[in-house]
Design a protein around this motif. Structure first.
Motif, mmCIF file in Angstrom:
data_model
loop_
_atom_site.group_PDB
_atom_site.id
_atom_site.type_symbol
_atom_site.label_atom_id
_atom_site.label_comp_id
_atom_site.label_asym_id
_atom_site.label_seq_id
_atom_site.Cartn_x
_atom_site.Cartn_y
_atom_site.Cartn_z
ATOM 1 N N ALA A 161 0.817 -1.216 0.000
ATOM 2 C CA ALA A 161 0.000 0.000 0.000
ATOM 3 C C ALA A 161 0.853 1.270 0.000
ATOM 4 O O ALA A 161 0.557 2.239 -0.721
ATOM 5 C CB ALA A 161 -0.934 -0.003 1.204
ATOM 6 N N GLU A 162 1.941 1.275 0.757
ATOM 7 C CA GLU A 162 2.789 2.462 0.837
ATOM 8 C C GLU A 162 3.493 2.735 -0.495
ATOM 9 O O GLU A 162 3.512 3.871 -0.979
ATOM 10 C CB GLU A 162 3.827 2.264 1.939
ATOM 11 C CG GLU A 162 4.733 3.457 2.161
ATOM 12 C CD GLU A 162 5.753 3.210 3.264
ATOM 13 O OE1 GLU A 162 6.833 3.815 3.180
ATOM 14 O OE2 GLU A 162 5.481 2.406 4.173
ATOM 15 N N LYS A 163 4.033 1.702 -1.091
ATOM 16 C CA LYS A 163 4.713 1.877 -2.375
ATOM 17 C C LYS A 163 3.722 2.216 -3.482
ATOM 18 O O LYS A 163 4.036 2.962 -4.401
ATOM 19 C CB LYS A 163 5.519 0.631 -2.720
ATOM 20 C CG LYS A 163 6.742 0.480 -1.838
ATOM 21 C CD LYS A 163 7.538 -0.748 -2.180
ATOM 22 C CE LYS A 163 8.739 -0.869 -1.255
ATOM 23 N NZ LYS A 163 9.475 -2.096 -1.470
ATOM 24 N N TRP A 164 2.497 1.653 -3.413
ATOM 25 C CA TRP A 164 1.476 1.976 -4.404
ATOM 26 C C TRP A 164 1.110 3.463 -4.325
ATOM 27 O O TRP A 164 1.006 4.142 -5.347
ATOM 28 C CB TRP A 164 0.239 1.110 -4.209
ATOM 29 C CG TRP A 164 -0.873 1.446 -5.146
ATOM 30 C CD1 TRP A 164 -2.019 2.128 -4.869
ATOM 31 C CD2 TRP A 164 -0.927 1.157 -6.558
ATOM 32 N NE1 TRP A 164 -2.777 2.272 -6.000
ATOM 33 C CE2 TRP A 164 -2.136 1.685 -7.054
ATOM 34 C CE3 TRP A 164 -0.069 0.502 -7.426
ATOM 35 C CZ2 TRP A 164 -2.505 1.583 -8.383
ATOM 36 C CZ3 TRP A 164 -0.443 0.402 -8.760
ATOM 37 C CH2 TRP A 164 -1.646 0.934 -9.221
ATOM 38 N N ALA A 165 0.968 3.978 -3.108
ATOM 39 C CA ALA A 165 0.637 5.394 -2.934
ATOM 40 C C ALA A 165 1.754 6.271 -3.489
ATOM 41 O O ALA A 165 1.494 7.288 -4.151
ATOM 42 C CB ALA A 165 0.391 5.702 -1.456
ATOM 43 N N ALA A 166 3.004 5.890 -3.250
ATOM 44 C CA ALA A 166 4.135 6.660 -3.781
ATOM 45 C C ALA A 166 4.154 6.601 -5.309
ATOM 46 O O ALA A 166 4.439 7.598 -5.980
ATOM 47 C CB ALA A 166 5.448 6.125 -3.206
ATOM 48 N N PHE A 167 3.835 5.447 -5.868
ATOM 49 C CA PHE A 167 3.793 5.279 -7.321
ATOM 50 C C PHE A 167 2.717 6.176 -7.934
ATOM 51 O O PHE A 167 2.976 6.915 -8.897
ATOM 52 C CB PHE A 167 3.532 3.803 -7.653
ATOM 53 C CG PHE A 167 3.364 3.515 -9.107
ATOM 54 C CD1 PHE A 167 4.436 3.603 -9.979
ATOM 55 C CD2 PHE A 167 2.132 3.131 -9.612
ATOM 56 C CE1 PHE A 167 4.290 3.324 -11.328
ATOM 57 C CE2 PHE A 167 1.970 2.850 -10.959
ATOM 58 C CZ PHE A 167 3.051 2.954 -11.816
ATOM 59 N N ILE A 168 1.530 6.151 -7.373
ATOM 60 C CA ILE A 168 0.432 6.985 -7.870
ATOM 61 C C ILE A 168 0.772 8.460 -7.721
ATOM 62 O O ILE A 168 0.507 9.265 -8.617
ATOM 63 C CB ILE A 168 -0.889 6.630 -7.137
ATOM 64 C CG1 ILE A 168 -1.329 5.214 -7.491
ATOM 65 C CG2 ILE A 168 -1.987 7.630 -7.459
ATOM 66 C CD1 ILE A 168 -1.604 5.002 -8.967
ATOM 67 N N SER A 169 1.397 8.808 -6.613
ATOM 68 C CA SER A 169 1.789 10.194 -6.391
ATOM 69 C C SER A 169 2.793 10.646 -7.461
ATOM 70 O O SER A 169 2.699 11.761 -7.985
ATOM 71 C CB SER A 169 2.398 10.339 -4.996
ATOM 72 O OG SER A 169 2.836 11.646 -4.792
#
Length: 96
Positions: free
Chosen positions: A60-68
């Motif tokens: 979830a944390e890496k996905w949020a960074a990717f989307i950001s």
């Protein structure tokens, strides 16, 4: 991966006698036909090659960074802009 049913396509392959001997020996070691061995081996390698081009998994944390990162505005990169606006070293050469 694959079964004997619905095989309607053909793929011809040129190889050395040594390469064929190695493949046939490996197929015999697995008690499979040469065609089945080569097909399954090639399909396995193809799936490995394509795996990282089809899907990737992030927590979830890496996905949020990717989307950001995808949503962030573009950055001005003057050196890259200059590089892309210059003529290519290949386009300035005259044919030999």
């Amino acid at each position: 991966m694959t079964t004997r049913t619905n095989r309607s396509e053909k793929l011809d392959l040129r190889l050395t006698a040594e390469a064929k001997r190695i493949l046939a020996t490996a197929a015999a070691a697995e008690r499979r036909s040469l065609s089945d061995f080569v097909l399954e081996s090639a399909l396995g390698r193809a799936e490995e090659t394509l795996a990282d081009r089809r899907t990737f998994h992030l927590d979830a944390e890496k996905w949020a960074a990717f989307i950001s990162a995808l949503d962030a505005p573009t950055r001005d990169l003057p050196r890259l802009k200059r590089l892309l606006s210059e003529p290519s070293i290949f386009s300035s050469r005259s044919p030999a």
